[in-house]
Design an enzyme around this catalytic site. Structure first.
Site, PDB file in Angstrom:
ATOM      1  N   ASP A 253       0.852  -1.201   0.000  1.00  0.00           N
ATOM      2  CA  ASP A 253       0.000   0.000   0.000  1.00  0.00           C
ATOM      3  C   ASP A 253       0.887   1.250   0.000  1.00  0.00           C
ATOM      4  OD1 ASP A 253      -2.558  -1.557   0.637  1.00  0.00           O
ATOM      5  OD2 ASP A 253      -1.229  -2.122   2.266  1.00  0.00           O
TER       6      ASP A 253
ATOM      7  N   HIS B 205      -4.286  -3.500   6.395  1.00  0.00           N
ATOM      8  CA  HIS B 205      -4.070  -3.781   4.974  1.00  0.00           C
ATOM      9  C   HIS B 205      -5.401  -4.231   4.391  1.00  0.00           C
ATOM     10  CE1 HIS B 205      -2.807  -5.220   1.143  1.00  0.00           C
ATOM     11  NE2 HIS B 205      -3.263  -6.422   1.433  1.00  0.00           N
TER      12      HIS B 205
END
Ligand code: NAX
Length: 327
Positions: free
Chosen positions: A161, A189
């Site tokens: 990410d 996440h």
């Protein structure tokens, strides 16, 4: 010659494993002078074990000078024996019609077993990165199942990410991605994670000064990073694997070899900072030095950021409640 580092990798015959193992063996994770022994775990299914044998043949055929040994097994206690680094990639994927709750519970079983095995046989300083989803909660379960190991050594992967956000931001700012620093991805996440560029700089200059665009932030930047995994599945017909393996390499390399003061995002057990309850595995900004990470503290949190952080924390708390009875 340095003593080889034992690196355990689970889900070794999967997509991410296929990108990851070769890079570890070539020295990209721990350094070009650091021999490694790969200890690979796969499911005890003939298909999975056969695929693992094939991967091991290919590793052999690369004749990597740094690959000092290999073990392929279906037994976590063999894979984790004396492991210095453990990359927990294998997890139960979401099957057709499977509820999120069932997925959480199936994975909780896997990560309880693996946490216990790490507790029993791994090196006392083993550094663990959980990639398999739901990564934060799986890391939390493994940590709780390994009470004799340092809790701080259980981490979850938010680096994909982070790297996705870096590239999106560099593109918008018209700067080279390597110039961008001080980006943070807070939280889980999952699509609730919050990429936060308020502190980001390019070659030392604040990016926020040039892109002060609340609309782009809320309606383009954050959703693009959040939905990037789905966009890749849509385009490729398969989930991200090479970029995920790359992120795992970045995470472990930076943790062990240091970041030279640069911020990176790691999912780490909270110490209570930023109002995140202690023990929750949460994406935070960290720096690393001498094999230890340190939280970047005391960043101001504005109202927009607080709302985003509360949302991703809420999801993690829900996941934690869903597995609480097992721990
Ligand atoms: P694959 O399905 O290609 O490979 C997973 C492998 O793990 C399979 O070979 C399977 O046999 C094995 N496995 C399953 N359970 C196991 C167990 N208990 N012990 C040992 N091996 C086991 O998936 P892949 O694309 O490699 O993705 C692996 C995991 O990473 C998934 O959970 C995926 O959701 C997760 N991801 C996490 C990311 C992150 O940023 N944290 C990003 C990429 C990826 O989506």
């Amino acid at each position: 010659m340095k003593t080889p580092v034992r690196v355990a990798v689970t889900g070794a015959a999967g997509q991410i494993g296929y990108s990851l193992l070769f890079r570890i063996a070539s020295g990209e994770m721990l350094g070009k002078d650091q021999p490694v022994i790969l200890q690979m775990l796969e499911l005890p299914l003939e298909k999975a074990q056969a695929a693992l044998r094939g991967v091991m043949m290919e590793l052999e055929d690369c004749a990597f000078p740094l690959l000092a040994g290999m073990v392929g097994t279906d037994d976590p206690e063999v894979a984790f024996k004396d492991a210095d680094v453990a990359l927990l990639v294998g997890a139960m994927p979401r099957g057709p019609g499977m509820e999120r709750k069932d997925l959480l519970l199936k994975n909780a079983e896997i990560f309880t077993v693996q946490g216990r095995a790490l507790n029993k046989v791994a090196s006392r300083g083993v550094k663990v990165l959980v990639v398999g989803n739901p990564a934060n909660t799986n890391a939390y379960i493994a940590m709780k199942s390994a009470p004799d190991l340092p809790a701080k050594n259980f981490t979850a992967m938010l680096r994909l990410d982070h790297n996705r956000a870096l590239s999106q931001l560099a593109g918008k700012a018209g700067v080279a991605v390597g110039e961008v620093e001080k980006l943070v991805v807070w939280g889980n996440h999952s699509p609730t994670m919050y990429p936060d560029y308020r502190f980001a700089t390019a070659s030392g200059a604040s990016i926020k000064d040039t892109i002060n665009d609340a609309d782009w932030n809320a309606n383009v930047f954050i959703p693009t990073v959040a939905k990037r995994g789905a966009a890749i599945i849509e385009a490729r017909g398969l989930s991200s694997a090479a970029s995920a393996a790359n992120a795992a390499i970045c995470h472990v390399r930076d943790w062990l070899l240091g970041t030279n003061g640069k911020w990176v995002t790691m999912g780490i057990p909270s110490d209570g900072s930023y109002g995140i309850p202690e023990g929750v595995i949460f994406g935070f900004p960290v720096t690393a030095q001498n094999g230890e990470y340190s939280l970047v503290r005391d960043l101001p949190i504005d109202a927009f950021s607080q709302k985003a952080i509360d949302k991703t924390l809420g999801e993690l708390e829900e996941e934690r409640a869903g597995v609480a009875h097992l721990l």
